[in-house]
Design a protein around this motif. Structure first.
Motif, mmCIF file in Angstrom:
data_model
loop_
_atom_site.group_PDB
_atom_site.id
_atom_site.type_symbol
_atom_site.label_atom_id
_atom_site.label_comp_id
_atom_site.label_asym_id
_atom_site.label_seq_id
_atom_site.Cartn_x
_atom_site.Cartn_y
_atom_site.Cartn_z
ATOM 1 N N ASN A 198 0.791 -1.220 0.000
ATOM 2 C CA ASN A 198 0.000 0.000 0.000
ATOM 3 C C ASN A 198 0.828 1.275 0.000
ATOM 4 O O ASN A 198 0.279 2.360 0.177
ATOM 5 C CB ASN A 198 -0.930 0.014 1.214
ATOM 6 N N ILE A 199 2.159 1.180 -0.170
ATOM 7 C CA ILE A 199 3.008 2.362 -0.178
ATOM 8 C C ILE A 199 3.841 2.397 -1.449
ATOM 9 O O ILE A 199 3.996 1.383 -2.132
ATOM 10 C CB ILE A 199 3.922 2.429 1.065
ATOM 11 N N ASP A 200 4.378 3.556 -1.780
ATOM 12 C CA ASP A 200 5.184 3.720 -2.981
ATOM 13 C C ASP A 200 6.481 2.926 -2.875
ATOM 14 O O ASP A 200 6.992 2.668 -1.797
ATOM 15 C CB ASP A 200 5.533 5.197 -3.207
ATOM 16 N N ALA A 201 7.042 2.597 -4.039
ATOM 17 C CA ALA A 201 8.289 1.846 -4.083
ATOM 18 C C ALA A 201 9.438 2.633 -3.453
ATOM 19 O O ALA A 201 10.327 2.055 -2.826
ATOM 20 C CB ALA A 201 8.627 1.476 -5.521
ATOM 21 N N VAL A 202 9.425 3.955 -3.605
ATOM 22 C CA VAL A 202 10.482 4.779 -3.011
ATOM 23 C C VAL A 202 10.450 4.660 -1.490
ATOM 24 O O VAL A 202 11.488 4.518 -0.849
ATOM 25 C CB VAL A 202 10.315 6.256 -3.438
ATOM 26 N N HIS A 203 9.267 4.684 -0.914
ATOM 27 C CA HIS A 203 9.153 4.554 0.528
ATOM 28 C C HIS A 203 9.554 3.157 0.987
ATOM 29 O O HIS A 203 10.145 2.996 2.049
ATOM 30 C CB HIS A 203 7.742 4.897 0.988
ATOM 31 N N SER A 204 9.249 2.148 0.204
ATOM 32 C CA SER A 204 9.663 0.783 0.538
ATOM 33 C C SER A 204 11.179 0.695 0.604
ATOM 34 O O SER A 204 11.740 0.099 1.524
ATOM 35 C CB SER A 204 9.149 -0.211 -0.501
ATOM 36 N N PHE A 205 11.858 1.298 -0.376
ATOM 37 C CA PHE A 205 13.318 1.300 -0.384
ATOM 38 C C PHE A 205 13.859 2.043 0.834
ATOM 39 O O PHE A 205 14.799 1.592 1.477
ATOM 40 C CB PHE A 205 13.834 1.926 -1.684
ATOM 41 N N TYR A 206 13.254 3.184 1.149
ATOM 42 C CA TYR A 206 13.688 3.970 2.310
ATOM 43 C C TYR A 206 13.515 3.167 3.603
ATOM 44 O O TYR A 206 14.410 3.133 4.441
ATOM 45 C CB TYR A 206 12.894 5.281 2.381
ATOM 46 N N TYR A 207 12.382 2.520 3.774
ATOM 47 C CA TYR A 207 12.139 1.741 4.989
ATOM 48 C C TYR A 207 13.124 0.572 5.086
ATOM 49 O O TYR A 207 13.626 0.259 6.161
ATOM 50 C CB TYR A 207 10.709 1.222 5.032
ATOM 51 N N LEU A 208 13.404 -0.068 3.965
ATOM 52 C CA LEU A 208 14.362 -1.167 3.952
ATOM 53 C C LEU A 208 15.763 -0.666 4.308
ATOM 54 O O LEU A 208 16.470 -1.272 5.114
ATOM 55 C CB LEU A 208 14.367 -1.841 2.576
ATOM 56 N N LEU A 209 16.157 0.460 3.722
ATOM 57 C CA LEU A 209 17.458 1.049 4.006
ATOM 58 C C LEU A 209 17.571 1.434 5.482
ATOM 59 O O LEU A 209 18.567 1.129 6.146
ATOM 60 C CB LEU A 209 17.684 2.279 3.127
#
Length: 68
Positions: free
Chosen positions: A3-14
């Motif tokens: 339910n979130i953008d791919a950019v935010h997914s990358f940020y959360y993973l980082l």
């Protein structure tokens, strides 16, 4: 992550990996943003220097972080 953008997914993973290495304090939380802002300011300064002049690049780089 559906339910979130791919950019935010990358940020959360980082950030998850980053905070796993560090203790999770305030410095560890803020340091990636400070580094990213410095990289952006340097990039803007380099573009300004290449397109206009060294002085314009310097002023653009200095003005960049205050635009947020």
């Amino acid at each position: 992550m559906q339910n979130i953008d791919a950019v935010h997914s990358f940020y959360y993973l980082l950030m998850h990996g980053w905070l796993a290495v560090w203790d999770g304090g305030l410095v560890a939380l803020r340091l990636p943003s400070v580094v990213a802002t410095a990289i952006v300011a340097a990039g803007v300064a380099a573009i300004g220097k290449r397109l206009v002049s060294s002085r314009a690049g310097l002023l653009a780089g200095l003005a960049t972080p205050s635009l947020r």
